[in-house]
Scaffold this motif. Structure first.
Motif, PDB file in Angstrom:
ATOM      1  N   GLN A   1       8.163   3.658   4.251  1.00 41.41           N
ATOM      2  CA  GLN A   1       7.793   2.822   2.954  1.00 41.41           C
ATOM      3  C   GLN A   1       8.828   1.992   2.827  1.00 41.41           C
ATOM      4  O   GLN A   1       8.665   0.750   2.531  1.00 41.41           O
ATOM      5  CB  GLN A   1       7.823   3.614   1.937  1.00 41.41           C
ATOM      6  CG  GLN A   1       7.139   2.811   0.473  1.00 41.41           C
ATOM      7  CD  GLN A   1       6.854   3.943  -0.567  1.00 41.41           C
ATOM      8  OE1 GLN A   1       7.685   4.775  -1.109  1.00 41.41           O
ATOM      9  NE2 GLN A   1       5.468   3.925  -1.007  1.00 41.41           N
TER      10      GLN A   1
ATOM     11  N   SER B   1       0.721  -1.142   0.004  1.00 44.92           N
ATOM     12  CA  SER B   1      -0.120  -0.056   0.043  1.00 44.92           C
ATOM     13  C   SER B   1       0.807   1.158  -0.034  1.00 44.92           C
ATOM     14  O   SER B   1       1.871   1.236   0.556  1.00 44.92           O
ATOM     15  CB  SER B   1      -0.984   0.061   1.211  1.00 44.92           C
ATOM     16  OG  SER B   1      -1.759   0.958   1.150  1.00 44.92           O
ATOM     17  N   ASP B   2       0.186   2.342  -0.649  1.00 43.00           N
ATOM     18  CA  ASP B   2       1.073   3.590  -0.561  1.00 43.00           C
ATOM     19  C   ASP B   2      -0.003   4.696   0.114  1.00 43.00           C
ATOM     20  O   ASP B   2       0.349   5.763   0.295  1.00 43.00           O
ATOM     21  CB  ASP B   2       1.078   4.401  -2.055  1.00 43.00           C
ATOM     22  CG  ASP B   2       2.163   3.450  -2.991  1.00 43.00           C
ATOM     23  OD1 ASP B   2       3.057   3.007  -2.359  1.00 43.00           O
ATOM     24  OD2 ASP B   2       1.726   3.106  -3.995  1.00 43.00           O
ATOM     25  N   HIS B   3      -0.875   4.014   0.846  1.00 45.21           N
ATOM     26  CA  HIS B   3      -2.071   4.928   1.601  1.00 45.21           C
ATOM     27  C   HIS B   3      -1.448   4.801   3.190  1.00 45.21           C
ATOM     28  O   HIS B   3      -1.549   3.592   3.519  1.00 45.21           O
ATOM     29  CB  HIS B   3      -3.434   4.709   1.212  1.00 45.21           C
ATOM     30  CG  HIS B   3      -3.607   4.464  -0.092  1.00 45.21           C
ATOM     31  ND1 HIS B   3      -3.978   5.780  -0.665  1.00 45.21           N
ATOM     32  CD2 HIS B   3      -3.723   3.399  -1.341  1.00 45.21           C
ATOM     33  CE1 HIS B   3      -4.131   5.777  -2.130  1.00 45.21           C
ATOM     34  NE2 HIS B   3      -4.119   4.290  -2.174  1.00 45.21           N
TER      35      HIS B   3
END
Length: 156
Positions: free
Chosen positions: A125, A33-35
């Motif tokens: 990240q 995920s990037d959220h």
């Protein structure tokens, strides 16, 4: 008494290994995920699952397993499927203590900083997408599958 101990051992294994698979699934979700909201929810789920499934399970599985083996008169010191499974369980738990716990704490700290900034930071990240973190999880699952095969087939 042996039937009760067998039941308790199998139930604790299901509890523990179910938690391991759940956590690995959440780790994959978190890594993909990037959220920030998704990463935060997955991390919180991992922490809760660790407390509910892994911590008690890592104590109860060997407790009931050893009690069951002793009640059946098994020799734990002879080389057999049972002693091999015990050694593999210890080998599987070590990365959790030595690697997963510190990594999870670091991710939680990075997540708190990212939430204050309102965005996924490069450090967060990198931490959630660590190949080492994922491979250690896959290694543990492989060991649990081997242990399951040893317990079911009793090959030696």
């Amino acid at each position: 008494m042996t039937s009760l101990l067998t039941f308790l051992h199998i139930a604790s294994v299901i509890w523990f290994v179910g938690g391991v698979f759940f956590i690995q699934g959440q780790a994959i979700l978190r890594a993909r995920s990037d959220h920030l909201v998704v990463i935060a929810a997955a991390q919180r789920s991992i922490i809760v699952a660790d407390r509910i499934f892994i911590e008690p399970g890592s104590f109860l599985v060997p407790l009931f397993g050893l009690a069951n083996a002793i009640s059946q008169g098994r020799n734990l010191l002879e080389v057999s499927w049972l002693s091999t499974a015990i050694i593999l369980f210890i080998v599987a738990v070590i990365p959790g203590v030595a690697y997963h716990i510190p990594a999870s704490r670091r991710i939680t700290r990075l997540l708190q900083a990212a939430e204050q900034q309102g965005m996924v930071t490069p450090e967060l990240q990198a931490a959630v997408r660590s190949p080492a973190l994922m491979w250690v999880g896959y290694f543990q699952i492989l060991l649990f599958v081997i242990i399951l095969a040893l317990m079911v087939f009793k090959p030696f």
